[in-house]
Design an enzyme around this catalytic site. Structure first.
Site, PDB file in Angstrom:
ATOM      1  N   LYS A 232      -2.263   2.556 -77.989  1.00 42.51           N
ATOM      2  CA  LYS A 232      -2.402   3.772 -77.176  1.00 42.51           C
ATOM      3  C   LYS A 232      -1.150   3.951 -76.316  1.00 42.51           C
ATOM      4  O   LYS A 232      -0.738   3.006 -75.628  1.00 42.51           O
ATOM      5  CB  LYS A 232      -3.635   3.664 -76.262  1.00 42.51           C
ATOM      6  CG  LYS A 232      -4.963   3.564 -77.008  1.00 42.51           C
ATOM      7  CD  LYS A 232      -6.100   3.339 -76.013  1.00 42.51           C
ATOM      8  CE  LYS A 232      -7.390   2.939 -76.706  1.00 42.51           C
ATOM      9  NZ  LYS A 232      -8.265   4.032 -77.049  1.00 42.51           N
ATOM     10  N   GLU A 266     -18.265   3.888 -72.178  1.00 39.68           N
ATOM     11  CA  GLU A 266     -18.472   4.792 -73.318  1.00 39.68           C
ATOM     12  C   GLU A 266     -19.810   5.497 -73.173  1.00 39.68           C
ATOM     13  O   GLU A 266     -20.755   4.918 -72.622  1.00 39.68           O
ATOM     14  CB  GLU A 266     -18.458   4.002 -74.625  1.00 39.68           C
ATOM     15  CG  GLU A 266     -17.142   3.287 -74.875  1.00 39.68           C
ATOM     16  CD  GLU A 266     -17.127   2.599 -76.235  1.00 39.68           C
ATOM     17  OE1 GLU A 266     -16.779   3.264 -77.212  1.00 39.68           O
ATOM     18  OE2 GLU A 266     -17.489   1.416 -76.305  1.00 39.68           O
ATOM     19  N   HIS A 290      -9.812  -6.296 -75.861  1.00 35.69           N
ATOM     20  CA  HIS A 290      -9.289  -5.062 -75.268  1.00 35.69           C
ATOM     21  C   HIS A 290      -9.071  -5.180 -73.754  1.00 35.69           C
ATOM     22  O   HIS A 290      -8.015  -4.832 -73.240  1.00 35.69           O
ATOM     23  CB  HIS A 290     -10.240  -3.897 -75.524  1.00 35.69           C
ATOM     24  CG  HIS A 290     -10.455  -3.599 -76.984  1.00 35.69           C
ATOM     25  ND1 HIS A 290      -9.480  -3.757 -77.932  1.00 35.69           N
ATOM     26  CD2 HIS A 290     -11.545  -3.136 -77.649  1.00 35.69           C
ATOM     27  CE1 HIS A 290      -9.957  -3.407 -79.117  1.00 35.69           C
ATOM     28  NE2 HIS A 290     -11.207  -3.037 -78.971  1.00 35.69           N
TER      29      HIS A 290
HETATM   30  C1  BG6 Z   1     -13.712  -1.156 -80.760  1.00 33.24           C
HETATM   31  C2  BG6 Z   1     -15.114  -1.625 -80.520  1.00 33.24           C
HETATM   32  O1  BG6 Z   1     -12.853  -2.243 -80.931  1.00 33.24           O
HETATM   33  O2  BG6 Z   1     -13.286  -0.369 -79.645  1.00 33.24           O
HETATM   34  C3  BG6 Z   1     -16.035  -0.440 -80.312  1.00 33.24           C
HETATM   35  O3  BG6 Z   1     -15.551  -2.397 -81.631  1.00 33.24           O
HETATM   36  C4  BG6 Z   1     -15.524   0.447 -79.210  1.00 33.24           C
HETATM   37  O4  BG6 Z   1     -17.362  -0.878 -80.030  1.00 33.24           O
HETATM   38  C5  BG6 Z   1     -14.064   0.798 -79.427  1.00 33.24           C
HETATM   39  O5  BG6 Z   1     -16.315   1.620 -79.199  1.00 33.24           O
HETATM   40  C6  BG6 Z   1     -13.489   1.525 -78.232  1.00 33.24           C
HETATM   41  O6  BG6 Z   1     -12.214   1.995 -78.552  1.00 33.24           O
HETATM   42  P1  BG6 Z   1     -11.697   3.384 -78.012  1.00 33.24           P
HETATM   43  O7  BG6 Z   1     -10.286   3.463 -78.475  1.00 33.24           O
HETATM   44  O8  BG6 Z   1     -12.589   4.440 -78.617  1.00 33.24           O
HETATM   45  O9  BG6 Z   1     -11.831   3.339 -76.524  1.00 33.24           O
END
Ligand code: BG6
Length: 539
Positions: A232, A266, A290
């Site tokens: 990103k 989310e 992440h």
């Molecule tokens: C993924 C997870 O790695 O990242 C998901 O497995 C999650 O569960 C996603 O929804 C979130 O990524 P982003 O880029 O949509 O924030």
């Protein structure tokens, strides 16, 4: 992460009149000096290669890899000699695969909610990609697939091949083993690289085992472990904000920073991934990968250069300095039915008495000279009130209550927020005198939005990662040691030595998460930044 020029030169005694530094000590020759003129964006096409995608029929290929390849083609960043071989179970013609990809690309391009809202497709760019596609049927754990692949790759342009494992993690080991045994990983003249998606293991022991297996077939420098957050722009910009501005770095330390909050909230649920999620849970899915990556970008020391090893060494030091989390530092939650939506236990492929967490919050300490004692609060969850990924760095209060005799109860703390998704930008909360005859202090917020300064680009976040892999730039990929130190830091949470499994607290779908997560911060005299709004209200 290619860096066209050195941004921090202005005051160096080695700088020229334009503030550009003299050649770095290593005296490396810049890429453009090899004769290929850079494109207007400062980038040049990647070298010719064949991209082999295992999992050609999967969601990742359709949703992210193909849109990213298409975007790279639009920008002229792929070599004319490039080939793309899709491998998947099941016979099908190349033309059928191609048509399926085209249709999904058109669908995503038109969908404003998708990350790939490119509008109308550029037909010539798509044709460019389509002409390079070949489909090959094959099982991922059958030697015959790899023998046939070897024949196909005999003519790979420049001998360069990238093997992209867009497959379930159970196939990582067999695919890499077959590639090794077939001799497909030998670098005789060209490069051979393997791209591996997360989840890279499910805990320390499995990550070590997977690393060992892969490293028995390939060198570390051939392995590109993806964490898509690092693709990103807004995440890469964390280093730009920190190291290209004089304002932030002097206060970026324990003496001035009170705490840091890292949020990945989310609104979606598990979206048909119940089977995967039941075994994974929010903590494994998001925290040691992440969220730790975001923490690493915020906390790392300045590297000497943007060379991959320089950056990765500095990040590795942070993962190494994370104090192992204990169950006491972590809260798990699970969404329950509410007016906003169904509960997790009602989702398909989820056990009616599931104890899997869909929310995790953690308090993390980085025990080093810069950060000792500063809490990093991390939280992530499904079906929360809003979608928001951001990092808020809260500064300590001013040292002296100069305004104690004015009608001010408490000064609002300075907070720098780095907005990753869906808003892209930064905001800064600070205090000013409110208008009028009385000396009164009021909080305000100053914001920067990418869209106000830069044209919106269709970008699914995999463009840089694919392009960097073709160039051999590993800066944005995870090294074996960092993967293992990250899992190591959370091992006591995944396998508590005492007290049994972590309790999982309910929270209403569409809420801000479980009350116990609020208590985690309240214990330290702090509170989460509200999810519903983080804007300071206008008076
Ligand atoms: C993924 C997870 O790695 O990242 C998901 O497995 C999650 O569960 C996603 O929804 C979130 O990524 P982003 O880029 O949509 O924030």
């Amino acid at each position: 992460m290619s860096t066209p020029s050195n941004p921090q030169a202005a005051n160096s005694p080695n700088a020229d009149a334009n503030g550009n530094l003299a050649a770095p000590r290593s005296c490396k020759v810049s890429a453009s000096a090899h004769g290929e003129p850079p494109s207007p964006a400062g980038k040049r096409p990647a070298p010719p290669c064949t991209l082999v995608i295992f999992g050609a029929g999967g969601d990742l290929t359709k949703r992210l890899l193909m849109p990213a390849l298409y975007n790279l083609a639009v920008d002229g960043l792929l070599d004319g000699g490039m080939q793309i071989v899709g491998v998947n179970h099941g016979e099908r013609e190349t033309s059928a695969w191609c048509e399926e990809l085209h249709q999904s690309l058109q669908k995503f391009a038109a969908d404003k909610a998708s990350t790939f809202h490119a509008g109308k497709l550029d037909d010539s760019a798509w044709d460019w990609v389509a002409q390079r596609l070949t489909y090959m049927a094959g099982d991922f754990d059958t030697p015959d697939t790899f023998a046939r692949l070897k024949q196909k790759l005999a003519q790979a342009p420049g001998g360069n091949v990238i093997f992209y494992l867009a497959v379930g993690s159970r196939f990582f080991k067999p695919i890499v083993e077959h590639l090794g045994e077939t001799g497909l990983l030998k670098e005789d003249g060209g490069f051979r690289r393997i791209v591996i998606e997360k989840p890279f293991g499910t805990d320390l022991a499995s990550a070590r085992d997977l690393n060992a297996h892969i490293l028995s077939q390939a060198k570390e420098s051939q392995i590109y472990r993806i964490d898509h957050f690092l693709g990103k722009d807004t995440v890469q910009s964390i280093l730009a904000v920190r190291f290209a501005n004089a304002l932030f770095e002097p206060v970026w330390r324990r003496e001035y920073i009170d705490s840091v909050q890292i949020t990945a909230a989310e609104t979606i649920g598990v979206e048909g991934r119940g089977k995967f999620y039941e075994q994974t849970g929010a903590f494994r899915d998001m925290v040691p990968n992440h969220l730790f990556q975001l923490l690493g970008m915020v906390a790392m020391e300045p590297p000497n250069s943007f060379d991959a090893e320089a950056v990765r060494n500095k990040k590795a030091e942070i993962f190494d300095a994370i104090l192992p989390l204990t169950p006491n530092d972590v809260v798990f939650g699970q969404y329950e039915k509410s007016a906003t939506g169904v509960g997790y236990r009602e989702e398909p492929d989820v056990a009616p008495d599931s104890k899997t967490e869909t929310y995790a919050a953690a308090r993390v300490f980085v025990e080093n000279w810069r950060w000792a004692g500063v809490p990093f609060y991390l939280r992530t969850g499904k079906r929360l009130a809003v979608r928001r990924t951001e990092i808020s760095v809260q500064l300590k209060p001013v040292p002296f209550r100069l305004f104690r005799d004015t009608p001010v109860d408490a000064l609002t703390p300075n907070v720098l927020t780095l907005r990753i998704d869906p808003a892209h930008g930064t905001s800064f909360d600070f205090n000013v005198k409110t208008p009028g005859p009385v000396m009164q202090i009021g909080p305000v917020q100053s914001s920067f939005n990418y869209g106000d300064f830069f044209a919106e680009r269709a970008n699914v976040g995999y463009e840089t990662l694919l392009y960097d892999c073709m160039l051999g730039d590993e800066t944005l990929f995870q090294r074996a040691d960092s993967i293992e130190t990250s899992w190591c830091a959370v091992d006591d949470v995944l396998h508590p030595k005492t007290g049994g499994a972590m309790p999982v607290h309910g929270y209403a779908a569409g809420s801000e998460g479980p009350a116990e997560a609020d208590a985690l911060l309240a214990r330290d005299g702090r509170a989460w930044r509200p999810l519903k709004t983080n804007a300071i209200e206008k008076k």
